[in-house]
Design a protein around this motif. Structure first.
Motif, PDB file in Angstrom:
ATOM      1  N   VAL A  51      -6.456   2.436   7.612  1.00 39.61           N
ATOM      2  CA  VAL A  51      -5.173   1.753   7.396  1.00 39.61           C
ATOM      3  C   VAL A  51      -5.155   0.454   8.191  1.00 39.61           C
ATOM      4  O   VAL A  51      -4.792  -0.607   7.675  1.00 39.61           O
ATOM      5  CB  VAL A  51      -3.984   2.668   7.801  1.00 39.61           C
ATOM      6  CG1 VAL A  51      -2.658   1.940   7.645  1.00 39.61           C
ATOM      7  CG2 VAL A  51      -3.999   3.944   6.962  1.00 39.61           C
ATOM      8  N   ARG A 111       0.895   5.308   1.263  1.00 40.21           N
ATOM      9  CA  ARG A 111       0.172   6.269   2.100  1.00 40.21           C
ATOM     10  C   ARG A 111       0.821   7.648   1.966  1.00 40.21           C
ATOM     11  O   ARG A 111       2.033   7.774   2.152  1.00 40.21           O
ATOM     12  CB  ARG A 111       0.193   5.848   3.569  1.00 40.21           C
ATOM     13  CG  ARG A 111      -0.628   6.802   4.418  1.00 40.21           C
ATOM     14  CD  ARG A 111      -0.708   6.420   5.878  1.00 40.21           C
ATOM     15  NE  ARG A 111      -1.862   7.098   6.480  1.00 40.21           N
ATOM     16  CZ  ARG A 111      -2.161   7.072   7.750  1.00 40.21           C
ATOM     17  NH1 ARG A 111      -1.422   6.397   8.596  1.00 40.21           N
ATOM     18  NH2 ARG A 111      -3.221   7.710   8.208  1.00 40.21           N
ATOM     19  N   CYS A 128       0.852  -1.193   0.000  1.00 43.47           N
ATOM     20  CA  CYS A 128       0.000   0.000   0.000  1.00 43.47           C
ATOM     21  C   CYS A 128       0.885   1.238   0.000  1.00 43.47           C
ATOM     22  O   CYS A 128       2.014   1.205   0.487  1.00 43.47           O
ATOM     23  CB  CYS A 128      -0.863   0.037   1.253  1.00 43.47           C
ATOM     24  SG  CYS A 128      -1.892  -1.420   1.449  1.00 43.47           S
ATOM     25  N   SER A 142       1.998   6.214  11.415  1.00 49.60           N
ATOM     26  CA  SER A 142       1.164   5.072  11.017  1.00 49.60           C
ATOM     27  C   SER A 142       1.291   3.932  12.024  1.00 49.60           C
ATOM     28  O   SER A 142       0.305   3.292  12.373  1.00 49.60           O
ATOM     29  CB  SER A 142       1.571   4.556   9.634  1.00 49.60           C
ATOM     30  OG  SER A 142       1.380   5.558   8.671  1.00 49.60           O
ATOM     31  N   LEU A 196       3.716  -0.896   3.936  1.00 43.30           N
ATOM     32  CA  LEU A 196       3.076   0.413   3.816  1.00 43.30           C
ATOM     33  C   LEU A 196       4.153   1.416   3.415  1.00 43.30           C
ATOM     34  O   LEU A 196       5.065   1.706   4.195  1.00 43.30           O
ATOM     35  CB  LEU A 196       2.441   0.802   5.160  1.00 43.30           C
ATOM     36  CG  LEU A 196       1.606   2.084   5.178  1.00 43.30           C
ATOM     37  CD1 LEU A 196       0.358   1.955   4.307  1.00 43.30           C
ATOM     38  CD2 LEU A 196       1.190   2.440   6.619  1.00 43.30           C
ATOM     39  N   PHE A 250      -3.672   5.147   0.329  1.00 42.97           N
ATOM     40  CA  PHE A 250      -4.259   5.982   1.378  1.00 42.97           C
ATOM     41  C   PHE A 250      -3.854   7.423   1.104  1.00 42.97           C
ATOM     42  O   PHE A 250      -2.673   7.765   1.151  1.00 42.97           O
ATOM     43  CB  PHE A 250      -3.777   5.530   2.756  1.00 42.97           C
ATOM     44  CG  PHE A 250      -4.173   4.112   3.078  1.00 42.97           C
ATOM     45  CD1 PHE A 250      -5.479   3.799   3.436  1.00 42.97           C
ATOM     46  CD2 PHE A 250      -3.245   3.077   2.990  1.00 42.97           C
ATOM     47  CE1 PHE A 250      -5.856   2.493   3.709  1.00 42.97           C
ATOM     48  CE2 PHE A 250      -3.604   1.764   3.273  1.00 42.97           C
ATOM     49  CZ  PHE A 250      -4.919   1.470   3.622  1.00 42.97           C
TER      50      PHE A 250
END
Ligand code: ADP
Ligand code: MG
Length: 362
Positions: free
Chosen positions: A60, A9, A7, A93, A304, A51
């Motif tokens: 998340v 972010r 992912c 995060s 992430l 994100f």
């Protein structure tokens, strides 16, 4: 065969970036966006999920962590890694603005993971007894330090046939309730080696690793299911010269880069079309060795990739996104850890500094 979930972010602009007229990204949908590079060329990136700056911590957690936690209770190991330059939002995060007394909205992955672990054990139908433990270490200057016992400043790793890479003699705290768990983590976090660079006043130059183990013992036949969940808050991935580092700070930065470049080499070796069956250099750094199971073995892994949305950080954001794009091609092979008492006992022996090294493969 599950791939590594990757992912991206993007955090909100900070006060120093707020005068920028434009962001370097333009969202297309929940999985893809256009990134404008230094020459204003438009590059399209796709990930498992993107994100955007307005995304919430809860989103998340739900996408990145929840499926992995569910699998940990099914005895499949899990790993969650935050990657990116200093100031990109890795620690926000992972931890949120703080571990203890954090408001609901800003709470990070770690406290949410612990809540979910306790929630799952509470909701259980009594078929299992649960033991949840946590170890916290940091990799600093290529040494593994125990954040619960700073006298253990050079922990060695061993490979266990069933449990994978384990840290020899590391402190394991049994988590009894949420409040105590958060207090333990908070004390671990405050033991981290932090330093100041020009890029971020209190940036951490070490990799922080949380290792949760969930042991489930069946009340009827005493069979044990064992799941390991590793969370890694990596040090900044930026190039050394940008940080204005010199002396010891430069030495540290080189060591961080050694671990991170070793991680890059491992990912490259695993995803190279020529590299099938070839040597994967896990042993080139402490970080890649700890992540050996996460990347190559019995594990579900989520990465992430944290980025600034500001045009001022284009080259670092691009390097983070390219790393993530590459990692998407890794194949992981999760399997279930379901063992009789005996093999787990060996894990416990390993942690009590037993002289029995029969499980060691090195
Ligand atoms: P890193 O750990 O990657 O060096 P941090 O997580 O410490 O970066 O983030 C740098 C700053 O940006 C911190 O003040 C943090 O609170 C803020 N920040 C990062 N991501 C977000 C976000 N998604 N929303 C709000 N603030 C954020
Ligand atoms: Mg950080």
């Amino acid at each position: 065969m599950a791939n590594v979930t990757v992912c991206a972010r993007f955090r909100p602009l900070n006060s120093r970036e707020a005068d920028c007229d434009d962001l370097c990204i333009r969202g297309l949908d929940a999985e893809s966006f256009i990134f404008k590079d230094e020459k204003d060329e438009e590059l399209k990136f796709s990930f498992d999920r993107v994100f955007y700056p307005e995304s919430e911590q809860a989103e998340v957690f739900e996408f990145v962590a929840l499926p992995i936690i569910k699998d940990v209770f099914n005895a499949v190991n899990g790993t969650i890694i935050t990657y990116g330059q200093t100031g990109a939002g890795k620690t926000y995060s992972m931890e949120g603005p703080g571990i203890v007394n954090c408001d609901e909205q800003n709470k990070g992955l770690v406290p949410r993971v612990i809540e979910e672990l306790f929630e799952t054990t509470r909701a259980s139908d009594g078929a299992f007894n649960y033991i949840i433990t946590l170890s916290m270490v940091e990799i600093y200057m290529e040494k593994i330090r125990d954040l619960f016992d700073l006298s253990k400043d050079n922990i060695q790793m061993k490979e266990h046939k069933v449990l994978g890479i384990i840290l020899h003699g590391v402190t394991e705290v049994t988590l009894e309730n949420l409040e105590e768990a958060l207090a333990s983590i908070s004390s671990g976090v405050s033991s981290r080696a932090v330093g100041e660079t020009q890029m971020n006043m209190a940036s951490s130059r070490s990799h922080c690793v949380y290792i949760f183990t969930v042991k489930q013992e069946a009340t009827t036949d005493k069979r044990i299911k064992f799941g390991k969940l590793i969370l890694v808050d990596l040090a900044g991935s930026e190039k050394v010269e940008k940080t204005g580092a010199e002396g010891r700070v430069l030495e540290e930065a080189k060591n961080i880069n050694k671990s991170l470049s070793a991680l890059g080499n491992v990912v490259n070796a695993m995803t190279s079309p020529l590299g099938k069956g070839s040597h994967i250099p896990y042993r080139d750094s402490k970080l890649t060795r700890i992540l050996q199971d996460a990347l190559g073995g019995n594990c579900r892994t989520a990465l992430l990739c944290c980025c600034s949305p500001s045009p001022r950080n284009i080259s670092e954001s691009l390097s983070t996104l390219r790393f993530g794009a590459r990692a998407r091609h890794i194949k992981a092979f999760p399997r279930v850890n379901l063992k009789e008492d005996k093999s787990i006992k060996k894990h416990e022996e390993a942690h009590s500094l037993s002289k029995d090294n029969s499980y060691e493969r090195t």
